[in-house]
Design a protein around this motif. Structure first.
Motif, PDB file in Angstrom:
ATOM      1  N   LEU A   1     -29.530  47.796 -76.537  1.00 54.01           N
ATOM      2  CA  LEU A   1     -30.792  47.071 -76.738  1.00 54.01           C
ATOM      3  C   LEU A   1     -31.242  46.283 -75.507  1.00 54.01           C
ATOM      4  N   GLU A   2     -30.380  46.250 -74.479  1.00 55.14           N
ATOM      5  CA  GLU A   2     -30.723  45.522 -73.264  1.00 55.14           C
ATOM      6  C   GLU A   2     -31.993  46.092 -72.637  1.00 55.14           C
TER       7      GLU A   2
ATOM      8  N   SER B   1     -34.128  38.943 -76.807  1.00 56.65           N
ATOM      9  CA  SER B   1     -32.720  38.544 -76.715  1.00 56.65           C
ATOM     10  C   SER B   1     -31.974  38.937 -77.981  1.00 56.65           C
ATOM     11  N   ILE B   2     -30.642  38.947 -77.867  1.00 58.12           N
ATOM     12  CA  ILE B   2     -29.768  39.293 -78.990  1.00 58.12           C
ATOM     13  C   ILE B   2     -28.884  38.083 -79.269  1.00 58.12           C
TER      14      ILE B   2
ATOM     15  N   LEU C   1     -30.232  52.296 -84.624  1.00 56.92           N
ATOM     16  CA  LEU C   1     -30.783  51.515 -83.508  1.00 56.92           C
ATOM     17  C   LEU C   1     -31.953  52.250 -82.857  1.00 56.92           C
ATOM     18  N   ASP C   2     -31.857  53.584 -82.798  1.00 56.67           N
ATOM     19  CA  ASP C   2     -32.980  54.370 -82.270  1.00 56.67           C
ATOM     20  C   ASP C   2     -34.236  54.154 -83.118  1.00 56.67           C
ATOM     21  N   ILE C   3     -34.059  54.176 -84.436  1.00 56.48           N
ATOM     22  CA  ILE C   3     -35.219  53.967 -85.326  1.00 56.48           C
ATOM     23  C   ILE C   3     -35.802  52.573 -85.106  1.00 56.48           C
ATOM     24  N   LEU C   4     -34.910  51.588 -84.952  1.00 60.46           N
ATOM     25  CA  LEU C   4     -35.368  50.210 -84.713  1.00 60.46           C
ATOM     26  C   LEU C   4     -36.198  50.144 -83.422  1.00 60.46           C
ATOM     27  N   CYS C   5     -35.646  50.695 -82.334  1.00 55.11           N
ATOM     28  CA  CYS C   5     -36.353  50.642 -81.035  1.00 55.11           C
ATOM     29  C   CYS C   5     -37.695  51.377 -81.115  1.00 55.11           C
ATOM     30  N   GLU C   6     -37.665  52.532 -81.763  1.00 57.94           N
ATOM     31  CA  GLU C   6     -38.873  53.340 -81.898  1.00 57.94           C
ATOM     32  C   GLU C   6     -39.932  52.570 -82.709  1.00 57.94           C
TER      33      GLU C   6
ATOM     34  N   LYS D   1     -20.576  45.644 -78.735  1.00 62.62           N
ATOM     35  CA  LYS D   1     -20.788  45.943 -77.301  1.00 62.62           C
ATOM     36  C   LYS D   1     -21.801  47.072 -77.149  1.00 62.62           C
ATOM     37  N   PHE D   2     -21.628  48.098 -77.962  1.00 59.18           N
ATOM     38  CA  PHE D   2     -22.519  49.251 -77.938  1.00 59.18           C
ATOM     39  C   PHE D   2     -23.964  48.805 -78.164  1.00 59.18           C
ATOM     40  N   LEU D   3     -24.144  47.958 -79.177  1.00 63.04           N
ATOM     41  CA  LEU D   3     -25.494  47.466 -79.505  1.00 63.04           C
ATOM     42  C   LEU D   3     -26.081  46.654 -78.357  1.00 63.04           C
TER      43      LEU D   3
END
Ligand SMILES: *Cc1c(COP(=O)(O)O)cnc(C)c1O
Length: 392
Positions: A315-316, A323-324, A379-384, A309-311
């Motif tokens: 990532l939304e 999409s996920i 997840l921050d590293i992924l988004c960045e 849920k957190f993810l």
């Protein structure tokens, strides 16, 4: 170039397109490379290190068994095997277990079981197995044949006959079933195929049609199993009753181990001398599996669902993410068409995160017990990383 990379290229068969990283050690959800650089691990060694690297309880279970005996063969009874088998039967209501060493081997055993069930009851010729388009079932000749992707059906002719590939659609499945069909084999979420979850209605239909036509319903839980999706085995989320379940990857927390579970219909199909494996059920791997399975409890499964849920919230609407897919901690991320999954993975690694890819997607299979803070940081590293590539 690092000596290790040089020596690898000189001496190891060139079948893996490896990333330029030498992983030297790890602890929990952190991997460390030969230069001492740290990475958050969202790969778990492709879903095997269920509790991350060098987990203390896992080490204790393995170490205790190594000091007793490392291997005995299947000519004798062995407590570590019986403990795992009993636990698996109790927690799934399946009737019997056979132990293998890998996912492909587990699926070979399932294929043999389906064919022999049908041979015993109906004689020669009822041997077709329906698998799904875009599936992945392993690298042996029979499991390559079972894999519903044309790219795998090259060079190694002749392949094993009598496999048919259906779309995950009821209508197409019905077209493929005939008098020669003996089994249907599915992954509830196609992992290598791009983390594509099947429609629950389709899964329930496969169960129903298998019961009606006396077909063996095989669920390949090699990747989806052992807690990965937030259930002990992913089929347990649905009201279905497979006849054979195969699993491997995360079962022994990073040691090579596979299991095949049989229900009341299939438990007697393979008898004395009809199947075997030298290393199957190895006591050290079995001890590791017992320790892993006892820890996949409701608390851990809830933790997995909460991280999911957190993810999804996090990532939304993030730049570059369309999409996920998947369930629990089996995650597929569809990227902006501008981005290549391998390039995103490389950028993540530069930035200290190890993800996986599946087809054109980023795939995440983090350790099941990863803490939310490390998960968030990853997840921050992924988004960045995605952002950097979008703006490049
Ligand atoms: C990885 C995988 C396999 C093959 O497992 P190996 O241990 O590599 O033989 C089979 N089926 C599925 C669904 C997998 O994800």
């Amino acid at each position: 170039m690092s000596n290790i990379i040089f020596d690898d290229k000189e001496n190891i068969l060139n079948t893996y397109n490896r990333f330029n990283v030498v992983i030297k050690e790890g602890k929990g959800s952190i991997f460390v490379d030969e230069n001492g650089k740290e990475y958050i691990d969202f790969s778990s060694g492709i879903g095997t290190n269920s509790f991350g690297a060098c987990d203390d309880l896992w080490i204790k279970a393995v170490e205790e068994q190594i000091h007793k005996v490392q291997h005995t063969s299947n000519l004798y009874y062995s407590e570590p095997q019986t403990k795992v088998a009993k636990l698996l039967c109790e927690r799934t209501n399946m009737k019997k277990v056979f132990f293998a060493n890998s996912g492909a081997e587990a699926n070979e055993c399932a294929i043999k079981t389906a064919r022999k069930y049908s041979f015993d009851k109906y004689g020669m010729g009822r041997s077709e197995i329906i698998t799904l388009v875009n599936s992945f079932h392993g690298r042996t000749i029979a499991t390559l044949s079972a894999t519903g992707q044309d790219v795998f059906h090259q060079w190694f002719y002749p392949f094993v006959g009598d496999f048919k590939y259906s779309l995950p659609k009821i209508e197409d499945l019905n077209k493929n079933i005939n008098d020669k069909t003996c089994a249907i084999m599915i992954e509830t979420i196609q992992g290598e195929g791009g983390v594509c979850a099947l429609d629950p209605e389709f899964i329930k239909y496969v169960d129903k049609i298998c019961k009606e036509k006396d077909l063996i319903f095989i669920v390949d839980e090699v990747q989806t199993g052992n807690g990965r999706t937030g259930y002990l085995y992913s089929y347990m989320e649905y009201d279905v009753h497979p006849n054979v379940v195969t699993t491997a990857k995360g079962l022994a927390g990073g040691l090579p181990f596979g299991a095949i579970l049989f229900d009341e219909k299939t438990e007697k199909v393979l008898g004395y001398g009809q199947h075997g494996s030298t290393f199957g059920g190895n006591p050290v791997c079995a001890a590791a599996a017992y320790s892993v399975l006892t820890r996949i409890d409701d608390k851990l499964l809830n933790h997995i669902k909460e991280l999911r849920k957190f993810l999804e919230n996090k990532l939304e609407n993030k730049e570059g993410i369309l999409s996920i897919s998947g369930k629990g901690l089996m995650v597929g991320i569809e990227l902006d068409p501008k981005l290549k999954a391998v390039e995103v993975a490389k950028k993540c690694m530069e930035n200290g995160l190890i993800p996986l890819t599946a087809k054109s997607k980023i795939r995440l299979l983090p350790p099941l017990n990863i803490d939310i803070k490390t998960f968030d940081k990853g997840l921050d590293i992924l988004c960045e990383s995605i952002k950097e590539l979008m703006e490049a």
